[in-house]
Write a protein that holds these residues in place. Structure first.
Motif: not given
Length: 587
Positions: A381-392, A511-518, A556-559
């Protein structure tokens, strides 16, 4: 040494200490998926904290517990309670409130009532495992004691009742913890008047407004800003604050309190009812604290008990003249009692001087699920997207108007989501509140809470030494700086306040890096943080629960630390699309 703390009443749960450190915590509702689950003895949360810590039941050295729901099989035959005092559960078990039986028999000796070998057998413990019992209100305040480093202070609790008390006051002075109000010896012969409980009045008001008491009090706090406190003075006048710090009432008992509130609120709007009880609760509590500080002049206050779930009240307390710091134990309601019980066991062994007291930095005490666990649980049911920088990547999606949820390691202790199980969104548009509430099937009157980086906290919110520690755990409101109110409307209440969480990178890098990038992308130093759950549902715990919420279009998404997860066929949620007109694409 392993100490297991448990509470079997409302908001049941378990906590495990290894020596003097909290090793694991679990609230029963996170496993049963029944909000505020309690009144059970065979707690699944006991096995969960043992699983978290990798400990077998036979390794438990001490069980410390509140004096509440205990199987009838563990009571001595000479003190078998009357049928009126027995809870018969659906599973056929029969439980009895221990303190009621002690009160009926006029004893403070639990061992005169409880058959310890039978209780050990019921809990599948070793024959030499210690079993200890703790006063309800002392268990409340001990979380604040252990996680503050003050040399002197007042530790206060107020709630809807426990062990025949509704409030307590303990003073830390000269290395001793002194009980001024709420001690067992007095309660045994002279229980406090239930009508003196501001928390009980608040709970009754919650019901009068059509909400569920002991669950929806936050809705009343939110509604209060929309009404006028036309009955606040009348309510306040029913409370009598004695010079010795005791709270009394012109009313006698719960029935009179309830009748008074129903008569007082007849014909009033919900908004005015909410404003009236909120202002009355604030003023009575401030009057009480003023009386206590006249007798015990301190500048630091530790708060616990259900009343201090009221974040607006906590702000008023912090703003009192002469207060240098306020701390609210993050598990302020009964869910924090297992922690307090275990600390009481430590206190009996080590004394205040030997108790390792330090400020707590994070509350991630559940099972440490990994990003790999989440990715592996995702099916077709889901699509996985591996990321080196998930926060960005997550920050970009949120900047485009997407609503995401963080699944980062262990779930949090307490009622607040603090980055382990948080839903995140941009705070730039007030409309996000309505669209997200629809998706979560919530009806809320408060704005969402913001989280903010440590270096930005004081420039956005009215944060200083009095409330900074409390703001790590989202237990207090503060003013929002005028320069930022229009930029972050989704997290600012109509009274100009917000309930911020200050985050530090060491506690939760994702959690911290998502906000920093935002912040770097958009120029806004806050993000919406609301708990990862639908209406009337406990906060998400497992990967499977998180994925189900995604499948149901709650988000819309999980990180996670390994990347992101989307629905295989993402739909365009109502209300998404960034302020800059770019629709959310789901990837």
């Amino acid at each position: 040494m392993y100490i297991l703390g448990i509470h079997t009443g409302h908001d049941a749960g378990a906590a495990l200490f290894k020596d003097q450190q909290l090793a694991a915590f679990c609230k029963e509702e996170r496993l049963s998926r029944i909000k505020n689950h309690g009144g059970v003895f065979a707690l699944a949360s006991i096995d969960e904290v043992l699983r978290i810590a990798g400990v077998r039941r036979e390794e438990i050295d001490v069980v410390a517990m509140t004096r509440i729901k205990i199987p009838l099989s563990a009571y001595k035959r000479t003190s078998r309670p009357a049928k009126d005092f027995v809870d018969r559960l659906r599973d056929g078990s029969r439980l009895r409130n221990l303190y009621r039986e002690m009160y009926r028999l006029g004893t403070l000796d639990e061992l005169s009532v409880i058959d310890l070998p039978a209780l050990r057998q019921a809990m599948r413990l070793r024959e030499d495992t210690g079993i200890e019992f703790c006063n309800h209100h002392k268990a409340h305040i001990l979380g604040s004691l252990k996680y503050t480093d003050w040399q002197a202070g007042l530790y206060l609790s107020v709630d809807g009742g426990g062990d025949h008390a509704y409030y307590s006051a303990y003073e830390l002075k000269d290395g001793e913890l002194i009980c001024h109000l709420g001690e067992d010896e007095i309660l045994l012969t002279e229980s406090q008047n239930p009508a003196s409980s501001v928390a009980l009045a608040y709970a009754y008001t919650t019901a009068i407004c059509g909400f569920t008491p002991l669950r929806h009090e936050g809705k009343i706090t939110g509604l209060a800003a929309f009404g006028k406190p036309i009955a606040a003075d009348l309510i306040r006048a029913q409370y009598l604050i004695r010079d010795n710090g005791h709270i009394d009432s012109t009313l006698a008992g719960e029935s009179e309190l309830k009748a008074f509130l129903e008569e007082t609120f007849a014909g009033m709007s919900r908004e005015d009812i909410a404003a009236s009880i909120q202002v009355a609760a604030e003023e009575v509590t401030l009057d009480w604290i003023h009386a206590l500080r006249k007798r015990y002049p301190v500048t630091r206050l530790g708060l616990s008990g259900g009343l201090f779930s009221n974040v607006r009240l906590n702000q008023r307390v912090a703003e009192l003249p002469g207060i240098e710091e306020v701390f609210i134990f993050p598990g302020m309601s009964d869910e924090g009692l297992p922690v307090g019980c275990a600390i009481e066991s430590l206190l009996r062994r080590h004394g205040v001087g030997g108790l390792q007291r330090r400020r707590i930095t994070d509350l991630y005490c559940g099972f440490p699920y990994s990003g790999v666990d989440l990715m592996e649980a995702a099916d077709s049911r889901f699509r996985r997207q591996l990321e080196n920088e998930p926060a960005l990547v997550a920050a970009r999606l949120v900047a485009e108007g997407g609503i995401g949820a963080i699944f980062a390691g262990a779930m949090e202790l307490g009622p607040r989501a603090l980055g382990g199980r948080s839903i995140i969104a941009s705070p730039e548009k007030r409309e996000i509140n309505d669209s997200l509430n629809r998706r979560l099937e919530r009806t809320e009157f408060m704005p969402f809470a913001p989280y903010v980086l440590d270096q930005d906290a004081e420039s956005v919110f009215d944060i200083d030494d009095r409330n900074r520690y409390a703001c790590r755990f989202m237990t207090i409101t503060t003013g929002v700086r005028a320069a930022w109110r229009a930029a972050i409307p989704a997290v600012v209440h109509v009274d100009g306040t917000a309930r911020p969480q200050i985050v530090y990178r060491n506690d939760n890098p994702l959690y911290y890096d998502i906000l920093l990038h935002f912040k770097q992308l958009v120029g806004v130093p806050c993000l919406v943080n609301t708990s990862f759950n639908a209406h009337e549902e406990p906060i998400i715990n497992t990967p499977q629960e998180a994925l189900q919420a995604l499948a149901e279009n709650r988000i819309d998404f999980l990180v996670c630390s390994r990347g992101l997860v989307f629905r295989a066929r993402p739909s365009l949620p109502e209300g998404t699309g960034s302020e800059r007109g770019v629709p959310f694409q789901g990837a």
